[in-house]
Design an enzyme around this catalytic site. Structure first.
Site, mmCIF file in Angstrom:
data_model
loop_
_atom_site.group_PDB
_atom_site.id
_atom_site.type_symbol
_atom_site.label_atom_id
_atom_site.label_comp_id
_atom_site.label_asym_id
_atom_site.label_seq_id
_atom_site.Cartn_x
_atom_site.Cartn_y
_atom_site.Cartn_z
ATOM 1 N N CYS A 1 -10.747 12.898 4.743
ATOM 2 C CA CYS A 1 -11.643 13.987 5.088
ATOM 3 C C CYS A 1 -11.788 15.042 3.972
ATOM 4 O O CYS A 1 -12.345 16.005 4.446
ATOM 5 C CB CYS A 1 -11.382 14.661 6.426
ATOM 6 S SG CYS A 1 -11.271 13.513 7.658
ATOM 7 N N ARG B 1 -13.766 15.665 10.262
ATOM 8 C CA ARG B 1 -15.070 15.152 9.930
ATOM 9 C C ARG B 1 -15.746 15.268 11.334
ATOM 10 O O ARG B 1 -15.826 14.485 12.266
ATOM 11 C CB ARG B 1 -15.241 13.559 9.779
ATOM 12 C CG ARG B 1 -15.195 13.280 8.466
ATOM 13 C CD ARG B 1 -14.993 11.698 8.196
ATOM 14 N NE ARG B 1 -14.579 11.353 6.952
ATOM 15 C CZ ARG B 1 -15.142 11.310 5.745
ATOM 16 N NH1 ARG B 1 -16.546 11.348 5.933
ATOM 17 N NH2 ARG B 1 -14.924 11.275 4.605
ATOM 18 N N THR C 1 -8.928 16.438 -0.922
ATOM 19 C CA THR C 1 -8.826 16.512 -2.437
ATOM 20 C C THR C 1 -9.782 17.375 -2.972
ATOM 21 O O THR C 1 -9.736 18.161 -3.882
ATOM 22 C CB THR C 1 -8.753 15.197 -3.070
ATOM 23 O OG1 THR C 1 -7.570 14.367 -2.325
ATOM 24 C CG2 THR C 1 -8.454 14.938 -4.449
ATOM 25 N N SER D 1 -6.475 12.541 6.959
ATOM 26 C CA SER D 1 -6.533 11.725 5.798
ATOM 27 C C SER D 1 -7.983 11.125 5.609
ATOM 28 O O SER D 1 -8.672 10.969 6.578
ATOM 29 C CB SER D 1 -5.648 10.583 6.004
ATOM 30 O OG SER D 1 -4.443 10.962 6.556
ATOM 31 N N TYR E 1 0.921 -1.137 0.058
ATOM 32 C CA TYR E 1 -0.212 0.096 0.032
ATOM 33 C C TYR E 1 0.987 1.233 0.003
ATOM 34 O O TYR E 1 1.783 1.364 0.792
ATOM 35 C CB TYR E 1 -0.888 0.135 1.206
ATOM 36 C CG TYR E 1 -1.890 1.213 1.389
ATOM 37 C CD1 TYR E 1 -2.460 1.774 0.531
ATOM 38 C CD2 TYR E 1 -1.616 2.080 2.576
ATOM 39 C CE1 TYR E 1 -3.165 2.908 0.505
ATOM 40 C CE2 TYR E 1 -2.113 3.343 2.680
ATOM 41 C CZ TYR E 1 -3.075 3.737 1.834
ATOM 42 O OH TYR E 1 -3.713 4.839 1.859
ATOM 43 N N GLY F 1 0.679 4.134 1.101
ATOM 44 C CA GLY F 1 0.941 4.850 2.253
ATOM 45 C C GLY F 1 1.986 4.152 3.216
ATOM 46 O O GLY F 1 2.418 5.009 4.189
ATOM 47 N N ASP G 1 -2.315 17.165 -0.920
ATOM 48 C CA ASP G 1 -1.961 16.712 0.537
ATOM 49 C C ASP G 1 -0.921 17.431 1.361
ATOM 50 O O ASP G 1 -1.225 17.298 2.456
ATOM 51 C CB ASP G 1 -1.618 15.150 -0.066
ATOM 52 C CG ASP G 1 -1.435 14.302 0.965
ATOM 53 O OD1 ASP G 1 -2.584 14.170 1.967
ATOM 54 O OD2 ASP G 1 -0.759 13.317 1.037
ATOM 55 N N HIS H 1 0.154 19.093 6.366
ATOM 56 C CA HIS H 1 -0.625 18.024 5.772
ATOM 57 C C HIS H 1 -1.699 18.676 5.263
ATOM 58 O O HIS H 1 -2.788 18.785 6.007
ATOM 59 C CB HIS H 1 -1.086 16.978 6.749
ATOM 60 C CG HIS H 1 -1.980 15.788 6.061
ATOM 61 N ND1 HIS H 1 -2.665 15.060 6.874
ATOM 62 C CD2 HIS H 1 -1.720 15.433 5.075
ATOM 63 C CE1 HIS H 1 -3.160 13.927 6.094
ATOM 64 N NE2 HIS H 1 -2.540 13.981 4.913
HETATM 65 C C1 OXD Z 1 -2.952 10.014 3.656
HETATM 66 C C2 OXD Z 1 -2.796 10.015 2.347
HETATM 67 O O1 OXD Z 1 -3.282 8.511 4.294
HETATM 68 O O2 OXD Z 1 -2.474 11.189 1.927
HETATM 69 O O3 OXD Z 1 -2.916 10.848 4.344
HETATM 70 O O4 OXD Z 1 -2.667 8.809 1.643
HETATM 71 MN MN MN Z 2 -2.589 12.453 3.421
#
Ligand code: OXD
Ligand code: MN
Length: 652
Positions: free
Chosen positions: A293, A440, A296, A291, A238, A240, A309, A269
């Site tokens: 929430c 959230r 994007t 992440s 993955y 991440g 991000d 972030h």
């Molecule tokens: C995260 C990502 O998990 O941007 O923050 O992938």
């Molecule tokens: Mn992220």
């Protein structure tokens, strides 16, 4: 404190090569002629030592030095197909990659900072002592690339020439990881040497998926060695967990900003986007959200997208806060991406012409990707993150298996987006006037508010609370999410917070460029405001209006109502903006639901923060002063008007 270059550099200890000449000798023996000539263009002895030792440790069969040329990119794409890490889809340039069923997010339980004896590491993270990490990595990574090709890539996290950019190596046996790096970061093979010299440092990432079998997953590890700015990742795929150019190196960038940035730099972030205001002016926004929430979506709602991000900020000589995106692509969650809320992204996903790596979505019998919340008719069967799927399928607990994993992603280059800003590659960055913080939050904060001062704004960031999302394996419940950056803050939270207060209160920031720091929340539900449904009170596209109001506020064109938590919009201004921005009626009743202060909820939130931060050592006292001031203000309002205070009752 950050202890740089302390203890043993693990890859060098395991690889055993400490002299430049020996490193070059190994490279000459191991690489074919072409690749050896490529590596000779890199002259920094430290870079050469890292690469040579990574080879000595991992023992790949072959090594490919990726120059970022079109031919090299193609080699990597082909290798990903040959290794069966990706499969071609019918749409030109589209592929699908699956991670193991139990590795659909960041494996925070197996993620560690490597700590020296007595070193302070974030109270929110796992740490492993250097000697233990050395033994673990030696056991798990020695020979891990036997039978495989190692790909070595040289990247810049940020535009070449920017003062806060960071050079980084991605060394991996996964062509999928390399392919993703090529899309998400700037290949800087030809500038790498010069950039390492200019900046005086670089980051290193070493990854191998090993055999990538489910039974190896308990042995998967992600290590961050802050002292030597090197990451190690093994037995996982993955992105991440494996493409540590992203969050692994973001952690090093946070360290660098906090401990070496002299309160003049931040690494956050955050998305970066530009909002067009009256007369075509552009006001730049950066915004934090945990992440999963909607970062994007918010970034895309801007007119001039820079990033979704990560953001690196600094105060320049003229007193302007500037931001650059360390990335140049999107590793975006696709759940709920649809034509209504995300037309730019949907165009790239559904129309030919863009290279896309899909991950963990459903692929139907015709090779078409599908995901939850795309607003389209779902297929009856296909293959997804857990194997074969068909409508009505349930898991071992009897729960329906969704068509796509909630953390399923798409990876694509930002330059393909119609609203990609021509400033995104500018090493001078964009002049940042608005900073938002969101999470959230279904029942407490209003959709938008502005901190009364920079200190109040810092407290908004410190107090983000959010429901857990699928980006972390096993995460549940509602969590505090300081600055939405907590998982990536390696050092003591107090050190990070101190820099936040100092940065935003910096005397260096020119009066004309003072930013506004704000809260954003578009997860309020009808139920939390006296209704009966769990539906959100607004719509996704309303975010354009909240951003437009902030744009006007930053430019001192709208007045606001003062409340104990900060300034909130006046109804007339929003009504007008709803009309001109998204041609929508905005009823007063909805405004009152969204902007009345539910004082009991907010006071409970403040108490939660005070209790949690009360346990953290060495925090700036200013945090508690502001929380107490807000609490007293809310209590006074409640005594006067009752627990729900309407906007019209405030600021009188
Ligand atoms: C995260 C990502 O998990 O941007 O923050 O992938
Ligand atoms: Mn992220």
């Amino acid at each position: 404190m950050l202890e740089r270059e302390k203890g043993t550099d693990i890859v060098i200890e395991i690889g055993g090569i400490t002299i430049y000449a020996a490193a070059m000798q190994l490279l000459e023996n191991k690489l074919d002629k072409e690749n050896f000539s490529r590596i000779q263009k890199i002259t920094s002895p430290e870079v050469i030592l890292k690469i040579a030792n990574a080879i000595a440790m991992c023992q790949p069969d072959t090594v490919f030095i990726n120059t970022g040329s079109e031919a090299d990119k193609q080699y990597i794409r082909d290798l990903a197909l040959k290794n069966r890490e990706e499969e071609k889809l019918p749409m030109q340039g589209h592929t699908i990659h699956y991670d193991l069923k139990d590795e659909q997010g960041r494996i925070i339980d197996r993620t560690f900072y490597i700590a020296n004896e007595g070193e302070t590491v974030s109270s929110l993270a796992n740490k492993m002592l250097r000697a233990d990490a050395l033994a673990d990595i030696r056991g798990k990574m020695t020979g891990i690339m036997r039978g495989k090709t190692m790909v070595v890539g040289c990247y810049m996290r940020g535009p070449v020439g920017a003062p806060v950019s960071n050079p980084a190596l991605e060394i991996t046996s996964s062509a999928y990881v390399s392919h993703s790096a090529e899309i998400l970061y700037r290949n800087a093979y030809s500038n790498f040497d010069a950039e390492v010299k200019r900046l005086g440092h670089f980051f290193t990432n070493i990854h191998s998926e090993g055999l990538n079998r489910p039974e190896d997953l308990p042995n998967a590890r992600v290590f961050m060695d802050r002292s030597f700015r090197t990451t190690y990742s093994m037995y996982c795929t993955y992105a991440g967990n494996t493409l540590l150019l992203k969050k692994g190196n973001h952690r090093f960038a946070v360290d660098k900003a906090v401990y070496e940035g002299k309160a003049n730099e931040l690494a956050e972030h955050m998305f970066i986007t530009g909002i067009e205001g009256p007369g075509g002016r552009i006001t730049w926004v950066t915004g934090a959200a945990p992440s999963g929430c909607g970062k994007t979506t918010t970034a895309m709602a801007g007119d001039h997208f820079v990033g979704d991000d990560l953001a690196q900020l600094w105060i320049d000589e003229q007193g302007i806060i500037r931001s650059v995106n360390p990335e140049c692509g999107i590793f975006g969650i696709v759940q709920d991406v649809n034509w209504e809320g995300d037309p730019h992204l949907m165009t790239l996903l559904r129309k030919p012409g863009t290279e896309v790596i899909w991950s963990n979505v459903l692929i139907d019998e015709n090779g078409i990707p599908h995901w939850t919340g795309n607003g389209e008719e779902p297929p009856l069967k296909g293959k997804n993150f857990q194997g074969k799927w068909e409508k009505g399928m349930t898991d071992k607990n009897g729960k329906p298996v969704p068509i796509s994993h909630p953390n399923a992603r798409c990876t694509l280059a930002s330059k393909a987006l119609a609203n990609y800003s021509d400033r995104a590659e500018d090493p001078k960055g964009v002049e940042t006037r608005i900073i938002t913080y969101s999470g959230r939050d279904s029942d407490t904060m209003p959709p938008v508010w502005v901190g009364k001062t920079s200190d109040h704004g810092v407290v908004i960031g410190a107090c983000i609370v959010s429901a857990a999302t699928a980006t972390e394996v096993g995460a549940k419940g509602v969590k505090r999410a300081p600055w939405a950056n907590a998982p990536f803050i390696p050092g003591a939270l107090g050190d990070y917070m101190d820099v936040q207060f100092k940065f935003f209160a910096s005397k260096k920031i020119a009066q004309a460029y003072q930013p506004i720091l704000c809260g954003l929340n578009y997860f309020l539900t009808d139920e939390a405001r006296g209704g009966t449904s769990k539906k959100l009170l607004g719509e996704k596209r309303d975010v354009k209006v909240w951003l437009a109001w902030l744009e006007r506020r930053a430019n001192k064109e709208v007045d606001a109502i003062e409340t104990p938590i900060g300034y909130i919009p006046k109804y007339e201004d929003l009504k007008n903006l709803f009309k001109i921005i998204i041609s929508k009626e905005y009823p007063k009743g909805l405004y009152e639901k969204q902007f009345s202060l539910y004082t009991d909820n907010i006071i409970a939130r403040i108490d939660l923060q005070k209790a949690a931060y009360g346990k953290e050592p060495n925090l700036p006292a200013r945090l508690f002063e502001i929380l107490d001031e807000q609490r007293a203000g809310l209590t006074a309002l409640k005594e006067k008007y009752g627990p729900i205070v309407k906007p019209g009752e405030m600021g009188k």
